[in-house]
Design a protein around this motif. Sequence first.
Motif, mmCIF file in Angstrom:
data_model
loop_
_atom_site.group_PDB
_atom_site.id
_atom_site.type_symbol
_atom_site.label_atom_id
_atom_site.label_comp_id
_atom_site.label_asym_id
_atom_site.label_seq_id
_atom_site.Cartn_x
_atom_site.Cartn_y
_atom_site.Cartn_z
ATOM 1 N N VAL A 1 1.481 -10.630 -21.576
ATOM 2 C CA VAL A 1 2.768 -10.534 -22.271
ATOM 3 C C VAL A 1 3.844 -11.320 -21.531
ATOM 4 N N ALA A 2 3.839 -11.255 -20.198
ATOM 5 C CA ALA A 2 4.840 -11.982 -19.399
ATOM 6 C C ALA A 2 4.587 -13.481 -19.378
ATOM 7 N N SER B 1 9.840 -15.813 -21.229
ATOM 8 C CA SER B 1 9.032 -14.612 -21.376
ATOM 9 C C SER B 1 9.016 -13.801 -20.088
ATOM 10 N N THR B 2 9.218 -12.516 -20.233
ATOM 11 C CA THR B 2 9.065 -11.553 -19.147
ATOM 12 C C THR B 2 8.404 -10.322 -19.760
ATOM 13 N N ALA B 3 7.872 -9.451 -18.930
ATOM 14 C CA ALA B 3 7.239 -8.249 -19.460
ATOM 15 C C ALA B 3 7.832 -7.007 -18.838
ATOM 16 N N HIS C 1 10.113 -12.593 -30.194
ATOM 17 C CA HIS C 1 9.667 -13.330 -29.001
ATOM 18 C C HIS C 1 9.380 -14.794 -29.317
ATOM 19 N N ASP D 1 7.466 -8.240 -24.474
ATOM 20 C CA ASP D 1 8.071 -9.462 -23.950
ATOM 21 C C ASP D 1 9.572 -9.339 -24.153
#
Length: 342
Positions: A144-145, A180-182, A205, A264
């Motif tokens: 996801v990240a 993108s980060t998770a 996202h 995300d």
Amino acid sequence: MSGRDLLGLPLAALAVFTSAKSFRDNPVLGNRWLNQRGLHVLRLKLAAGLAARRRRRISRRIPASLLHQFEQNGFICIENFLPQAEFRSLQKEVLNQPWDRYDMTQGTTTTRRVFLDGVELKRLSPALHNLISRRDLKDLIRYVAGTLAEPVFSLQAIFSGGTGKHPDPQASVHSDTFHSTAKAWLFLEDVQDEAGPLSYVPGSHRLTSQRLAWEKIQSLTAAESAITYHARGSFRAAMKDLNAMNLPCPHRFAVPGNTLVIADTHGFHCRSATRIQTTRVEVYASLRRNPFVPFGGLDILSWPWCRERSGSLYLKAMEFGRRFGSIRMPWKQVGHGLLKQS
């Protein structure tokens, strides 16, 4: 541009290729002329392309149904993530033993964290240690990240519906940053709809043409925004903005305990506002790295010694920054006690 800005210009320019996001604090990132010519949009596109490439390396370890769920929505939601016996053991360990607790208050909401070290958990909390050591869980967060780095785990309790002069800034729909980060939550108790659940805008996202156009418009004036979070690169979006990007209303995660959600947080999300006093408890993880690193190495937290001590290393880094730098420590130590205890 001030003399101080001119002196810091070389470093500000180099920050273009890092996770730096503040339009107000960086004269290059916040430069209207450069953003009119596409600087911010270029960073968005480049970061998204590199994240997609890294995701391809991880995707073979992710079930196809979860890959599809993420591509459609920007989040993964799994109910009954743990077998019931394991979940009950985890609940007992987390909720019934004392921890070193740190609080941060934002408006009417207080977030409590327990920063976890694996070396301590092996002895005191084996169920929790087993959870945060799981390869499949880490791979989901990494996917996801869009990075191959190491997630950082903590315990978290969120006390919502308190009193305060200002509203909770996290209750506004927002994107954490340009790449993108998770963030991940394994909820340890049922989350009621009226209790301020996590909300996420499905599909937000993706870098659609509408999203890119909106991002460019924001980049031209963000440095002067009256909203501090917006000016520092965590863009706030009203319902009219979501409509302009052809996005739906946020989905509210009113879910039973033992539900895992990984999102995300480049996508739009928020902590739903609530008028009642409520507490939400969870095992929490986050993963954010420099989006322009084209490979998975050079992550110090992935080294075994550091991986097992990430909580104490974080606290030491924050204390060092408070004493010798300009970093303001956001967390206040509130003693040793139960996670939900006042």
